[in-house]
Design an enzyme around this catalytic site. Structure first.
Site, mmCIF file in Angstrom:
data_model
loop_
_atom_site.group_PDB
_atom_site.id
_atom_site.type_symbol
_atom_site.label_atom_id
_atom_site.label_comp_id
_atom_site.label_asym_id
_atom_site.label_seq_id
_atom_site.Cartn_x
_atom_site.Cartn_y
_atom_site.Cartn_z
ATOM 1 N N LYS A 22 74.439 26.212 -1.735
ATOM 2 C CA LYS A 22 73.774 25.143 -0.946
ATOM 3 C C LYS A 22 72.319 25.232 -0.653
ATOM 4 O O LYS A 22 71.464 24.568 -1.151
ATOM 5 C CB LYS A 22 74.700 24.524 0.282
ATOM 6 C CG LYS A 22 73.903 23.629 0.991
ATOM 7 C CD LYS A 22 74.739 23.333 2.328
ATOM 8 C CE LYS A 22 74.662 24.144 3.722
ATOM 9 N NZ LYS A 22 73.216 24.084 4.259
ATOM 10 N N ASN A 23 72.213 26.455 -0.116
ATOM 11 C CA ASN A 23 70.770 26.564 0.550
ATOM 12 C C ASN A 23 69.932 27.154 -0.388
ATOM 13 O O ASN A 23 68.713 27.382 -0.234
ATOM 14 C CB ASN A 23 70.956 27.429 1.832
ATOM 15 C CG ASN A 23 71.641 26.844 2.975
ATOM 16 O OD1 ASN A 23 71.577 25.714 2.948
ATOM 17 N ND2 ASN A 23 71.660 27.566 4.095
ATOM 18 N N CYS A 116 68.265 19.861 17.049
ATOM 19 C CA CYS A 116 69.518 20.185 16.208
ATOM 20 C C CYS A 116 70.527 20.781 17.054
ATOM 21 O O CYS A 116 70.198 21.401 18.083
ATOM 22 C CB CYS A 116 69.033 21.100 15.196
ATOM 23 S SG CYS A 116 70.264 21.772 14.187
ATOM 24 N N ARG A 121 65.035 24.387 16.841
ATOM 25 C CA ARG A 121 64.405 24.623 15.437
ATOM 26 C C ARG A 121 63.041 23.998 14.970
ATOM 27 O O ARG A 121 62.960 22.728 14.352
ATOM 28 C CB ARG A 121 65.642 24.119 14.264
ATOM 29 C CG ARG A 121 66.759 24.937 14.633
ATOM 30 C CD ARG A 121 67.954 24.416 13.598
ATOM 31 N NE ARG A 121 67.815 25.013 12.272
ATOM 32 C CZ ARG A 121 68.338 24.662 11.363
ATOM 33 N NH1 ARG A 121 69.634 23.784 11.615
ATOM 34 N NH2 ARG A 121 68.183 25.089 10.241
ATOM 35 N N PRO A 122 61.957 24.502 15.708
ATOM 36 C CA PRO A 122 60.481 23.706 15.430
ATOM 37 C C PRO A 122 60.323 23.979 13.853
ATOM 38 O O PRO A 122 60.610 25.100 13.377
ATOM 39 C CB PRO A 122 60.041 24.582 16.459
ATOM 40 C CG PRO A 122 60.407 25.926 16.629
ATOM 41 C CD PRO A 122 61.945 25.538 16.659
ATOM 42 N N ASP A 124 56.760 24.813 13.397
ATOM 43 C CA ASP A 124 55.380 25.075 13.459
ATOM 44 C C ASP A 124 54.801 26.123 12.385
ATOM 45 O O ASP A 124 53.565 25.898 12.105
ATOM 46 C CB ASP A 124 55.245 25.590 14.827
ATOM 47 C CG ASP A 124 56.145 26.982 15.363
ATOM 48 O OD1 ASP A 124 57.302 26.536 14.932
ATOM 49 O OD2 ASP A 124 55.564 27.979 15.478
ATOM 50 N N ASP A 311 74.742 32.720 9.862
ATOM 51 C CA ASP A 311 75.671 31.547 9.322
ATOM 52 C C ASP A 311 76.981 32.084 9.200
ATOM 53 O O ASP A 311 78.094 31.483 8.845
ATOM 54 C CB ASP A 311 75.027 31.243 7.885
ATOM 55 C CG ASP A 311 74.015 30.353 7.934
ATOM 56 O OD1 ASP A 311 73.672 29.814 9.023
ATOM 57 O OD2 ASP A 311 73.223 30.116 6.815
ATOM 58 N N ILE A 333 69.348 34.588 16.109
ATOM 59 C CA ILE A 333 68.399 33.622 15.523
ATOM 60 C C ILE A 333 68.130 32.052 16.139
ATOM 61 O O ILE A 333 67.389 31.517 16.280
ATOM 62 C CB ILE A 333 68.945 33.407 14.088
ATOM 63 C CG1 ILE A 333 69.150 34.985 13.196
ATOM 64 C CG2 ILE A 333 68.266 32.428 13.270
ATOM 65 C CD1 ILE A 333 67.742 35.714 13.201
ATOM 66 N N ARG A 403 79.337 19.029 4.475
ATOM 67 C CA ARG A 403 78.068 19.331 4.436
ATOM 68 C C ARG A 403 77.699 20.542 3.424
ATOM 69 O O ARG A 403 76.870 20.732 2.672
ATOM 70 C CB ARG A 403 77.245 19.294 5.526
ATOM 71 C CG ARG A 403 76.902 18.143 6.213
ATOM 72 C CD ARG A 403 76.143 18.442 7.232
ATOM 73 N NE ARG A 403 74.883 18.854 6.855
ATOM 74 C CZ ARG A 403 73.660 19.339 7.638
ATOM 75 N NH1 ARG A 403 74.122 19.387 8.910
ATOM 76 N NH2 ARG A 403 72.777 19.840 6.949
HETATM 77 N N1 EPU Z 1 61.643 28.870 13.625
HETATM 78 C C1 EPU Z 1 60.444 28.571 14.393
HETATM 79 N N2 EPU Z 1 59.480 27.906 13.679
HETATM 80 C C2 EPU Z 1 59.498 27.605 12.430
HETATM 81 C C3 EPU Z 1 60.624 27.789 11.778
HETATM 82 C C4 EPU Z 1 61.583 28.513 12.329
HETATM 83 O O1 EPU Z 1 60.416 28.954 15.618
HETATM 84 O O2 EPU Z 1 58.467 26.781 12.013
HETATM 85 C C5 EPU Z 1 62.667 29.592 14.015
HETATM 86 C C6 EPU Z 1 63.921 28.857 14.186
HETATM 87 O O3 EPU Z 1 64.194 27.996 15.406
HETATM 88 C C7 EPU Z 1 65.151 30.099 14.117
HETATM 89 C C8 EPU Z 1 64.437 31.185 13.333
HETATM 90 O O4 EPU Z 1 62.810 30.775 13.479
HETATM 91 O O5 EPU Z 1 65.128 30.543 15.511
HETATM 92 C C9 EPU Z 1 64.954 31.191 12.018
HETATM 93 O O6 EPU Z 1 64.753 29.766 11.260
HETATM 94 P P1 EPU Z 1 64.452 29.490 9.792
HETATM 95 O O7 EPU Z 1 63.524 28.722 9.612
HETATM 96 O O8 EPU Z 1 64.771 30.839 9.025
HETATM 97 O O9 EPU Z 1 66.163 28.579 9.453
HETATM 98 P P2 EPU Z 1 65.902 27.445 8.544
HETATM 99 O O10 EPU Z 1 65.008 27.621 7.543
HETATM 100 O O11 EPU Z 1 65.758 26.058 9.469
HETATM 101 C C10 EPU Z 1 67.852 28.221 6.985
HETATM 102 C C11 EPU Z 1 68.968 27.884 6.428
HETATM 103 C C12 EPU Z 1 70.084 27.856 7.627
HETATM 104 C C13 EPU Z 1 70.407 29.239 8.393
HETATM 105 C C14 EPU Z 1 68.991 29.755 8.550
HETATM 106 C C15 EPU Z 1 68.904 31.179 9.026
HETATM 107 C C16 EPU Z 1 68.745 26.243 4.645
HETATM 108 C C17 EPU Z 1 68.516 24.697 4.372
HETATM 109 N N3 EPU Z 1 69.128 26.395 5.997
HETATM 110 O O12 EPU Z 1 67.392 27.089 7.928
HETATM 111 O O13 EPU Z 1 71.396 27.322 7.276
HETATM 112 O O14 EPU Z 1 71.141 29.381 9.392
HETATM 113 O O15 EPU Z 1 68.004 29.739 7.601
HETATM 114 O O16 EPU Z 1 69.396 32.155 8.007
HETATM 115 O O17 EPU Z 1 68.411 27.293 4.134
HETATM 116 C C18 EPU Z 1 73.782 26.441 7.261
HETATM 117 O O18 EPU Z 1 73.495 26.558 6.173
HETATM 118 O O19 EPU Z 1 74.651 26.231 8.059
HETATM 119 C C19 EPU Z 1 72.532 26.809 7.976
HETATM 120 C C20 EPU Z 1 72.179 26.221 9.372
#
Ligand code: EPU
Length: 427
Positions: A22-23, A116, A121-122, A124, A311, A333, A403
């Protein structure tokens, strides 16, 4: 609303086919915006998040046909570069259209995803990265409005430092940089296999991406202002595979072969499963999971790849509920990713939550109950608990599972689980 009904019982035996990731599929679908013409994705799982992304691409003006396991995306440059709240709120990964839209069309208006269930999950880091490539960003009435330099011009390659590794942030910047003028370096990039997979696809599309899968990624932007369409089969879903590995280990006597699992993507989990006393062997493209003896308690701390995946935290915690001794599970995380704990406590698990740490005392058995969770992986962990709980477990709010797990009921009943989907159960 549907529910999943499980009668806990004996071991699981047989084979499960792992679906596409999926991801990995989600960013690759968004990458189609970087080109015109017809692209074909193969090995795409039939999931609600794929349908949501297809709906978003259609809203933008693309022609999308989903006939799982294939998705075809076609279209030209007549695109409305806007992702509305209605679609983004259904799936945070919709933010992945931001980078491709602004790089290709000079502007994008994408709803902020908002909070969320598993944490704030910002985004930024996505925005800061795009600014480094010359975007002007403003926030207006809940939307991010991004514009290329000088009123929608071409992005400029640059150096981007991520304060923390972010998976979708890295993916957004890779896609934006693929059409920027000159070279971009992404430092402290996420190393997840899904990021590496996107790098492979961007290269198929004519981009020059180097280092995807490591923490420094170099991207040379295409001179032509767009990339070419592609044909690609998506890698296996390591989290789906991992979830079935834990499901196979939960009952003593189980012997399950996962077909099409990518062993190299599962190393952190395999090490912990073995430490817990589970036999895990790889045979070619297959991973065999056998549980012959009692489970031992092991500690786990989640970390960005190649660490233990967040995950898989909920599912592994369920395994520890039935292990001998005390295990400490630490989530680093996301700040609110223990929603399964109160539900597991209702099933008889002995877990003490202290902030981001769960201290689990193994118990002899779990009891069936009516349970629910408000995120995908937590819901999967409750299904696993139900496989061994005495009596009946009803997992409600199945739409979370829809999902991210393709045909979970069929896959588990195929290896002997007593599991069914009940239509229209109480919410
Ligand atoms: N974060 C920030 N600022 C940002 C982006 C992220 O502070 O601009 C923080 C997040 O709040 C978190 C950490 O950085 O604390 C890591 O978040 P990341 O951005 O890596 O997560 P994501 O890209 O939103 C993807 C997967 C998630 C998975 C996470 C971590 C996809 C579509 N989603 O999310 O998958 O948990 O990486 O590996 O790829 C799931 O499939 O159930 C799922 C939640």
């Amino acid at each position: 609303m549907d529910a999943i009904l499980i009668r806990g019982g004996g071991p699981l035996r047989g084979k499960i086919q792992v679906s596409g990731a999926k991801n990995a599929a989600l960013p690759i679908l968004c990458a189609t915006l970087l080109s015109d013409g017809a692209s074909r994705l193969r090995n795409v799982p039939a999931l609600r998040d794929i349908e949501t992304t297809a709906a978003l691409l259609r809203f933008l003006g693309r022609d999308v046909t989903v006939t799982a396991p294939e998705v075809h995306v076609a279209g030209g440059s007549d695109v409305r570069p806007e992702a509305p709240y209605e679609l983004v709120k259904q799936m945070r990964a919709s933010v992945l259209v931001l980078g491709p839209l602004v790089a290709r069309f000079g502007r994008a208006k994408v709803s902020l995803p908002g909070g969320c269930q598993i944490g704030a999950r910002p985004i930024d880091q996505h925005l800061k990265g795009l600014e480094a490539l010359g975007c002007s960003i403003r926030l207006e009435r809940g939307y991010v409005i991004a514009e290329g330099p000088e009123n929608g011009g071409r992005l400029r390659g640059s150096e981007v430092y991520f304060d923390i590794p972010t998976v979708t942030g890295t993916e957004n910047l890779m896609m934006a940089a693929a059409l920027a003028k000159g070279r971009t370096t992404l430092v402290n990039a996420a190393r997840e296999p899904e990021v590496e997979e996107l790098g492979r696809v961007l290269n198929k599309m004519g981009a020059e991406v180097d280092g995807a899968g490591t923490d420094v990624i170099h991207v040379k932007g295409s001179e032509r202002g767009k990339l070419v369409p592609f044909d690609h089969a998506i890698i296996p879903d390591r989290i789906e595979a991992g979830t079935y590995m834990v499901a196979a280990a939960i009952a003593e006597g189980s012997d399950v072969v996962l077909e099409g699992a990518q062993v190299s993507d599962l190393e952190a989990l395999i090490v912990k499963m073995r430490a817990a006393g589970v036999e895990v062997t790889s045979e070619g493209q297959c991973l065999r999971v056998c549980r012959r003896g009692p489970l031992r308690a092991v500690n786990v701390t989640t970390a960005p790849h190649p660490g233990f995946p967040t995950d898989m935290q909920a599912q592994f915690l369920v395994l520890m509920c039935l292990a001998r001794g005390e295990s400490v599970i630490t989530e680093t995380i996301f700040e609110n990713r223990f929603q399964h704990v109160p539900e597991l406590q209702r099933m008889g698990a002995a877990i003490a939550l202290r902030g981001r740490t769960a201290v689990v005392q193994g118990v002899e058995a779990l009891n069936g109950a009516s349970v629910m969770a408000t995120d995908l992986r937590a819901s999967a962990s409750l299904v696993i608990a139900g496989l061994v709980a005495s009596g009946e477990t009803e997992v409600r709010r199945v739409y979370h599972i829809d999902r991210g797990y393709e045909r979970i009921v069929e896959k588990l009943s195929g290896v002997g689980a007593r599991i069914e989907r009940v239509r229209g159960a109480e919410a």
